[in-house]
Design a protein around this motif. Structure first.
Motif, PDB file in Angstrom:
ATOM      1  N   ASP A 229       8.070   7.514   9.890  1.00 22.67           N
ATOM      2  CA  ASP A 229       8.857   8.736   9.947  1.00 22.67           C
ATOM      3  C   ASP A 229       8.542   9.527   8.676  1.00 22.67           C
ATOM      4  O   ASP A 229       8.069   8.960   7.688  1.00 22.67           O
ATOM      5  N   LEU A 230       8.794  10.814   8.690  1.00 19.60           N
ATOM      6  CA  LEU A 230       8.498  11.639   7.511  1.00 19.60           C
ATOM      7  C   LEU A 230       9.703  11.806   6.589  1.00 19.60           C
ATOM      8  O   LEU A 230       9.800  11.161   5.559  1.00 19.60           O
ATOM      9  N   ASP A 231      10.624  12.688   6.963  1.00 15.65           N
ATOM     10  CA  ASP A 231      11.728  13.035   6.067  1.00 15.65           C
ATOM     11  C   ASP A 231      12.652  11.849   5.815  1.00 15.65           C
ATOM     12  O   ASP A 231      13.138  11.201   6.751  1.00 15.65           O
TER      13      ASP A 231
ATOM     14  N   ILE B  90       1.987   8.682  12.228  1.00 21.53           N
ATOM     15  CA  ILE B  90       3.240   9.388  11.943  1.00 21.53           C
ATOM     16  C   ILE B  90       4.014   9.586  13.242  1.00 21.53           C
ATOM     17  O   ILE B  90       3.435   9.926  14.280  1.00 21.53           O
ATOM     18  N   ALA B  91       5.342   9.369  13.177  1.00 20.12           N
ATOM     19  CA  ALA B  91       6.237   9.671  14.295  1.00 20.12           C
ATOM     20  C   ALA B  91       7.414  10.444  13.726  1.00 20.12           C
ATOM     21  O   ALA B  91       8.219   9.895  12.952  1.00 20.12           O
ATOM     22  N   THR B  92       7.538  11.704  14.085  1.00 20.50           N
ATOM     23  CA  THR B  92       8.503  12.587  13.441  1.00 20.50           C
ATOM     24  C   THR B  92       9.188  13.507  14.443  1.00 20.50           C
ATOM     25  O   THR B  92       8.666  13.755  15.535  1.00 20.50           O
ATOM     26  N   GLY B  93      10.330  14.029  14.026  1.00 23.68           N
ATOM     27  CA  GLY B  93      10.985  15.054  14.826  1.00 23.68           C
ATOM     28  C   GLY B  93      10.386  16.419  14.577  1.00 23.68           C
ATOM     29  O   GLY B  93      10.628  17.352  15.332  1.00 23.68           O
ATOM     30  N   ARG B  94       9.585  16.536  13.535  1.00 26.39           N
ATOM     31  CA  ARG B  94       8.962  17.826  13.203  1.00 26.39           C
ATOM     32  C   ARG B  94       7.909  18.220  14.234  1.00 26.39           C
ATOM     33  O   ARG B  94       7.283  17.361  14.857  1.00 26.39           O
ATOM     34  N   PRO B  95       7.651  19.514  14.356  1.00 28.22           N
ATOM     35  CA  PRO B  95       6.485  19.954  15.147  1.00 28.22           C
ATOM     36  C   PRO B  95       5.217  19.615  14.382  1.00 28.22           C
ATOM     37  O   PRO B  95       5.265  19.307  13.181  1.00 28.22           O
ATOM     38  N   TYR B  96       4.093  19.684  15.069  1.00 29.57           N
ATOM     39  CA  TYR B  96       2.840  19.324  14.395  1.00 29.57           C
ATOM     40  C   TYR B  96       2.527  20.258  13.237  1.00 29.57           C
ATOM     41  O   TYR B  96       2.043  19.813  12.183  1.00 29.57           O
ATOM     42  N   ARG B  97       2.828  21.530  13.384  1.00 31.50           N
ATOM     43  CA  ARG B  97       2.494  22.485  12.321  1.00 31.50           C
ATOM     44  C   ARG B  97       3.175  22.124  11.003  1.00 31.50           C
ATOM     45  O   ARG B  97       2.674  22.462   9.932  1.00 31.50           O
TER      46      ARG B  97
ATOM     47  N   PHE C 255       8.140  16.093  17.644  1.00 32.40           N
ATOM     48  CA  PHE C 255       9.329  16.459  18.419  1.00 32.40           C
ATOM     49  C   PHE C 255      10.024  15.224  18.998  1.00 32.40           C
ATOM     50  O   PHE C 255      10.464  15.214  20.145  1.00 32.40           O
ATOM     51  N   ASN C 256      10.091  14.150  18.201  1.00 32.24           N
ATOM     52  CA  ASN C 256      10.783  12.927  18.631  1.00 32.24           C
ATOM     53  C   ASN C 256      10.279  12.386  19.973  1.00 32.24           C
ATOM     54  O   ASN C 256      11.046  11.856  20.775  1.00 32.24           O
ATOM     55  N   GLY C 257       8.975  12.512  20.202  1.00 32.90           N
ATOM     56  CA  GLY C 257       8.381  11.939  21.408  1.00 32.90           C
ATOM     57  C   GLY C 257       8.102  12.936  22.513  1.00 32.90           C
ATOM     58  O   GLY C 257       7.433  12.594  23.493  1.00 32.90           O
ATOM     59  N   ALA C 258       8.580  14.164  22.383  1.00 34.69           N
ATOM     60  CA  ALA C 258       8.353  15.164  23.430  1.00 34.69           C
ATOM     61  C   ALA C 258       6.932  15.713  23.399  1.00 34.69           C
ATOM     62  O   ALA C 258       6.494  16.348  24.356  1.00 34.69           O
ATOM     63  N   PHE C 259       6.221  15.476  22.306  1.00 32.63           N
ATOM     64  CA  PHE C 259       4.831  15.914  22.198  1.00 32.63           C
ATOM     65  C   PHE C 259       4.033  14.823  21.486  1.00 32.63           C
ATOM     66  O   PHE C 259       4.305  14.501  20.331  1.00 32.63           O
TER      67      PHE C 259
ATOM     68  N   ASP D  58      13.844  30.360   7.503  1.00 36.11           N
ATOM     69  CA  ASP D  58      12.964  29.850   6.448  1.00 36.11           C
ATOM     70  C   ASP D  58      12.483  28.443   6.764  1.00 36.11           C
ATOM     71  O   ASP D  58      11.344  28.079   6.484  1.00 36.11           O
ATOM     72  N   ILE D  59      13.363  27.631   7.347  1.00 42.50           N
ATOM     73  CA  ILE D  59      13.021  26.251   7.689  1.00 42.50           C
ATOM     74  C   ILE D  59      11.915  26.222   8.741  1.00 42.50           C
ATOM     75  O   ILE D  59      10.992  25.411   8.683  1.00 42.50           O
ATOM     76  N   PHE D  60      12.001  27.122   9.702  1.00 40.74           N
ATOM     77  CA  PHE D  60      11.081  27.095  10.836  1.00 40.74           C
ATOM     78  C   PHE D  60       9.821  27.925  10.609  1.00 40.74           C
ATOM     79  O   PHE D  60       8.942  27.968  11.467  1.00 40.74           O
ATOM     80  N   SER D  61       9.731  28.577   9.471  1.00 39.25           N
ATOM     81  CA  SER D  61       8.559  29.405   9.194  1.00 39.25           C
ATOM     82  C   SER D  61       7.366  28.594   8.705  1.00 39.25           C
ATOM     83  O   SER D  61       6.259  29.109   8.616  1.00 39.25           O
ATOM     84  N   PHE D  62       7.587  27.301   8.406  1.00 36.30           N
ATOM     85  CA  PHE D  62       6.498  26.451   7.931  1.00 36.30           C
ATOM     86  C   PHE D  62       5.393  26.386   8.986  1.00 36.30           C
ATOM     87  O   PHE D  62       5.643  26.107  10.148  1.00 36.30           O
ATOM     88  N   GLY D  63       4.179  26.652   8.579  1.00 35.76           N
ATOM     89  CA  GLY D  63       3.059  26.646   9.510  1.00 35.76           C
ATOM     90  C   GLY D  63       2.838  27.975  10.198  1.00 35.76           C
ATOM     91  O   GLY D  63       2.006  28.079  11.097  1.00 35.76           O
TER      92      GLY D  63
END
Length: 270
Positions: free
Chosen positions: A9-11, A41-48, A66-70, A125-130
Motif C-alpha cells: 500500500d502507499l499512504d 503496489i496496491a493502492t486506492g490512488r489512481p495510476y497518475r 482504485f482499490n482493485g477497480a483498475f 488540489d488533492i485531485f490535481s496530482f498528475g
C-alpha cells in the motif's frame, strides 16, 4: 528461498508522513528484487498519483489502482487492462440520496478524469496530482461515463450516518471504505472490488502461490488484502481492525516497518 510477491500500500505504509520512500526501505526492496522476489503496489490512488513511486522503485510488475477497480501493467499492454467501474445509474442514485444528508462534496473519477460536484479549491488540489481533466458541476448532469470510483466528503459527525445509509441501501452495487484522518471521506467502488481481487489476478499471472504473498497495509481498504495474503502485515500506525486480522504487526511507516519485517522474513541485509 521460494519467490515471494511483496505487495505495498502507499499512504501510511510505503510512504512516510512526508509522502516519500525512505532510503532504507527502498534499499531493502531493491535487495528483495535482486534476490528474485517480486514487488508490486496496491493502492486506492489512481495510476497518475502512484506512477511516481512505481518509477522510483523501478518496478516492472502490474499495479492495483482504485482499490482493485483498475488493474493493469504500465509497461506491458499485452498483460491486460481490467477496469470495473460503477454504473451511472448507481451514481445518480447515490448523489440523489446524499442530498438528504449534510455533505461537503462528491467526486467521481473516470480513470484520469475528475468530476467535482461543487467547486472546492482545497479538495481539487488533492485531485490535481498528475494533471487530470477536472470538470465541476452537478454529477447528475456532467458525468456521462461510468466512473472508476466515487468519493463523498462530509463533516466528521455525519460520516457514520452516511456510511450506514450506503450499507443499508446500496450494499448490493457498491463497496465503500473510509479514508484516514484528516480527510473525512468515504470512497466507493463497484461491489466486489477490493485490493485482494487485483492481487489475486497479478499473483496468478506471475505464478506465485497465495501463501508466498506478503502484503503491507494500514487502513480499512487493506482489510481484504491482508486477509487474502499468506502473510498480512499491519503497520505500527495501522487501525486496530487491521491489526486484529494481521498475521504480523511491524513498525510504523516512519520507522521503516516494511524494511524491518522483510529483513527478518526474507533474510535480507543492507
Amino acid at each position: 528461498m521460494k519467490q515471494h510477491l511483496i505487495v505495498l500500500d502507499l499512504d501510511g505504509t510505503l510512504l512516510t508522513d512526508q509522502k516519500v520512500i525512505s532510503p532504507k526501505t527502498k534499499a531493502i526492496l531493491n535487495q528483495a528484487r535482486n534476490d528474485g522476489h517480486q514487488v508490486m503496489i496496491a493502492t486506492g490512488r489512481p495510476y497518475r498519483a502512484s506512477e511516481i513511486y512505481y518509477r522510483e522503485l523501478g518496478l516492472h510488475t502490474p499495479i492495483v489502482n482504485f482499490n482493485g477497480a483498475f488493474v493493469h501493467h504500465p509497461d506491458d499492454k499485452h498483460w491486460g487492462l481490467h477496469h470495473t467501474p460503477i454504473g451511472l445509474d448507481v451514481v445518480h442514485e447515490v448523489v440523489e440520496s446524499m442530498h438528504a444528508f449534510d455533505f461537503h462534496n462528491i467526486v467521481a473519477e473516470v480513470m484520469d478524469d475528475v468530476y467535482v460536484h461543487h467547486h472546492d479549491e482545497k479538495l481539487m488540489d488533492i485531485f490535481s496530482f498528475g494533471d487530470p481533466s477536472i470538470t465541476t458541476g452537478d454529477l447528475r448532469n456532467y458525468l456521462k461515463t461510468d466512473p472508476t470510483s466515487m468519493l463523498i466528503h462530509a463533516p466528521y459527525e455525519k460520516v457514520h450516518a452516511i456510511h450506514d445509509h450506503l450499507s443499508e441501501v446500496h450494499a448490493e452495487v457498491i463497496d465503500h471504505r473510509r479514508w484516514g484522518a484528516p480527510w473525512h471521506v468515504i470512497e466507493l467502488v463497484r461491489s466486489g472490488m477490493n485490493k485482494a481481487v487485483g492481487i489475486d489476478r497479478v499473483a496468478k499471472s506471475l505464478g506465485i502461490a497465495k501463501e508466498h504473498i506478503i502484503a503491507f497495509g494500514d487502513e480499512d481498504n487493506d482489510l481484504e488484502m491482508l486477509d487474502f495474503a499468506g502473510v498480512g502485515v499491519a503497520m505500527g500506525n495501522a487501525i486496530e481492525p487491521l491489526k486484529n486480522i494481521a498475521n504480523e504487526i511491524t513498525l510504523t511507516n516512519n520507522e521503516d516497518g516494511i524494511a524491518e519485517l522483510l529483513m527478518d522474513r526474507l533474510k535480507l541485509t543492507l
